[in-house]
Design a protein around this motif. Structure first.
Motif, short mmCIF file in Angstrom:
data_model
loop_
_atom_site.label_atom_id
_atom_site.label_comp_id
_atom_site.label_asym_id
_atom_site.label_seq_id
_atom_site.Cartn_x
_atom_site.Cartn_y
_atom_site.Cartn_z
N GLY A 196 -6.26 6.81 24.12
CA GLY A 196 -6.66 5.67 24.93
C GLY A 196 -6.26 4.38 24.24
N ASN A 197 -7.22 3.49 24.06
CA ASN A 197 -6.97 2.18 23.44
C ASN A 197 -7.45 2.16 21.99
OD1 ASN A 197 -6.01 -0.42 23.44
ND2 ASN A 197 -7.79 -1.31 24.45
N ARG A 198 -7.51 3.31 21.37
CA ARG A 198 -8.01 3.45 20.00
C ARG A 198 -6.93 4.09 19.13
NH1 ARG A 198 -13.49 6.45 19.78
NH2 ARG A 198 -14.26 4.33 19.91
N SER A 199 -6.78 3.55 17.92
CA SER A 199 -5.82 4.11 16.96
C SER A 199 -6.57 4.64 15.76
CB SER A 199 -4.83 3.03 16.51
OG SER A 199 -3.90 3.56 15.60
N ASN A 200 -6.13 5.79 15.27
CA ASN A 200 -6.65 6.38 14.03
C ASN A 200 -5.54 6.31 13.00
OD1 ASN A 200 -9.35 7.73 14.57
ND2 ASN A 200 -8.09 8.46 16.27
N ILE A 201 -5.83 5.75 11.85
CA ILE A 201 -4.84 5.68 10.78
C ILE A 201 -5.47 6.23 9.51
CG2 ILE A 201 -3.26 4.23 9.46
CD1 ILE A 201 -3.45 2.17 11.73
N SER A 202 -4.90 7.30 9.00
CA SER A 202 -5.37 7.87 7.74
C SER A 202 -4.50 7.35 6.61
CB SER A 202 -5.31 9.39 7.76
OG SER A 202 -6.21 9.89 8.71
N VAL A 203 -5.13 7.10 5.47
CA VAL A 203 -4.45 6.64 4.26
C VAL A 203 -4.78 7.65 3.18
CG1 VAL A 203 -4.34 4.79 2.54
CG2 VAL A 203 -4.63 4.22 4.96
N ILE A 204 -3.74 8.23 2.57
CA ILE A 204 -3.93 9.30 1.59
C ILE A 204 -3.26 8.89 0.29
CG2 ILE A 204 -3.53 11.75 1.08
CD1 ILE A 204 -2.93 10.80 4.60
N ALA A 205 -4.03 8.88 -0.80
CA ALA A 205 -3.51 8.45 -2.10
C ALA A 205 -2.40 9.40 -2.57
CB ALA A 205 -4.63 8.42 -3.14
N PHE A 217 -9.19 5.27 9.26
CA PHE A 217 -9.61 4.05 9.95
C PHE A 217 -9.50 4.28 11.45
CE2 PHE A 217 -8.48 2.47 5.81
CZ PHE A 217 -9.49 1.55 5.56
N VAL A 218 -10.53 3.85 12.16
CA VAL A 218 -10.52 3.87 13.61
C VAL A 218 -10.51 2.41 14.04
CG1 VAL A 218 -11.74 4.58 15.69
CG2 VAL A 218 -11.81 6.04 13.65
N LEU A 219 -9.47 2.03 14.77
CA LEU A 219 -9.32 0.67 15.27
C LEU A 219 -9.48 0.70 16.78
CD1 LEU A 219 -7.30 1.08 12.69
CD2 LEU A 219 -6.67 -1.24 13.25
N ASP A 220 -10.54 0.03 17.27
CA ASP A 220 -10.82 0.02 18.70
C ASP A 220 -10.12 -1.14 19.40
OD1 ASP A 220 -12.52 2.25 18.63
OD2 ASP A 220 -14.25 1.02 18.11
N GLU A 221 -9.68 -0.87 20.62
CA GLU A 221 -9.06 -1.88 21.50
C GLU A 221 -7.83 -2.51 20.86
OE1 GLU A 221 -10.40 -2.18 24.60
OE2 GLU A 221 -11.93 -0.73 23.99
N VAL A 222 -7.00 -1.72 20.20
CA VAL A 222 -5.87 -2.26 19.45
C VAL A 222 -4.52 -1.86 20.06
CG1 VAL A 222 -5.59 -0.37 17.78
CG2 VAL A 222 -5.21 -2.72 17.05
N LEU A 223 -4.52 -1.09 21.13
CA LEU A 223 -3.27 -0.57 21.68
C LEU A 223 -2.89 -1.19 23.03
CD1 LEU A 223 -3.67 3.21 20.75
CD2 LEU A 223 -2.31 1.46 19.59
N ASP A 224 -3.22 -2.45 23.23
CA ASP A 224 -2.85 -3.16 24.47
C ASP A 224 -3.30 -2.41 25.72
OD1 ASP A 224 -1.61 -5.15 22.95
OD2 ASP A 224 0.33 -4.14 23.01
N GLY A 225 -4.47 -1.82 25.67
CA GLY A 225 -5.01 -1.10 26.82
C GLY A 225 -4.76 0.40 26.77
N LEU A 262 0.81 -1.22 0.00
CA LEU A 262 0.00 0.00 0.00
C LEU A 262 0.85 1.27 0.00
CD1 LEU A 262 -2.74 1.43 0.19
CD2 LEU A 262 -2.69 0.99 2.67
N TYR A 263 2.01 1.25 0.63
CA TYR A 263 2.82 2.48 0.69
C TYR A 263 3.28 2.96 -0.68
CZ TYR A 263 7.08 -0.43 0.46
OH TYR A 263 8.05 -1.32 0.09
N ARG A 264 3.20 2.12 -1.70
CA ARG A 264 3.54 2.56 -3.05
C ARG A 264 2.43 3.43 -3.63
NH1 ARG A 264 6.45 -0.67 -6.47
NH2 ARG A 264 6.53 1.24 -7.71
N ALA A 265 1.18 3.27 -3.13
CA ALA A 265 0.03 4.00 -3.65
C ALA A 265 -0.46 5.10 -2.71
CB ALA A 265 -1.12 3.03 -3.93
N ALA A 266 0.00 5.06 -1.46
CA ALA A 266 -0.53 6.00 -0.47
C ALA A 266 0.46 6.20 0.67
CB ALA A 266 -1.85 5.46 0.09
N HIS A 267 0.23 7.27 1.41
CA HIS A 267 0.99 7.48 2.63
C HIS A 267 0.02 7.56 3.78
CE1 HIS A 267 0.21 11.94 2.72
NE2 HIS A 267 0.06 11.72 1.43
N GLY A 268 0.51 7.58 5.00
CA GLY A 268 -0.38 7.53 6.15
C GLY A 268 -0.03 8.54 7.22
#
Length: 121
Positions: free
Chosen positions: A18-27, A70-78, A6-12
């Motif tokens: 808290g225990n939630r991660s936000n990851i943006s993907v931009i073309a 993307f919002v990923l819940d409960e993904v950061l080990d607490g 994916l990094y060839r087509a987009a950056h992040g």
């Protein structure tokens, strides 16, 4: 079609709370946006992070920016403050997402960032 990370087509961009991660993907290029929408789905991201056991993955599309969040819940080990794993920050997780393999038509290959894949591998 060619398979590339994916990094060839987009950056992040990433963040955590808290225990939630936000990851943006931009073309990298607007012409790559439809491929991202088609292939970088909630299911694909959940599979990429299966070992982190997110309880939910939510995708928010931002078509005018050719981006998605993307919002990923409960993904950061607490959460960063509770985790014994020093590498659990959301910022580190974007690299995992950007390794997701995607299929790109040969006609769009010139729009990809970085060197082309080595055919000997």
């Amino acid at each position: 079609m060619t398979t590339v990370p994916l990094y060839r087509a987009a950056h992040g961009r990433t963040g955590d709370k808290g225990n939630r991660s936000n990851i943006s993907v931009i073309a990298w290029h607007p012409a790559l946006w439809p491929l991202l929408v088609e292939q970088v789905t909630e299911a694909a991201v959940a599979a990429q992070f299966a070992h982190r056991r997110p309880t939910r993955v939510t995708r928010h599309l931002l078509p005018r920016l050719q981006a998605m969040n993307f919002v990923l819940d409960e993904v950061l080990d607490g959460g960063v403050n509770d985790a014994l794993n020093l590498d659990s920050h959301g910022k580190a997780l974007s690299f995992l997402l950007l390794e997701l393999p995607i299929q790109v038509p040969e006609a769009l290959a010139p729009l990809l960032a970085g060197p082309p894949p080595d055919p000997s591998h």
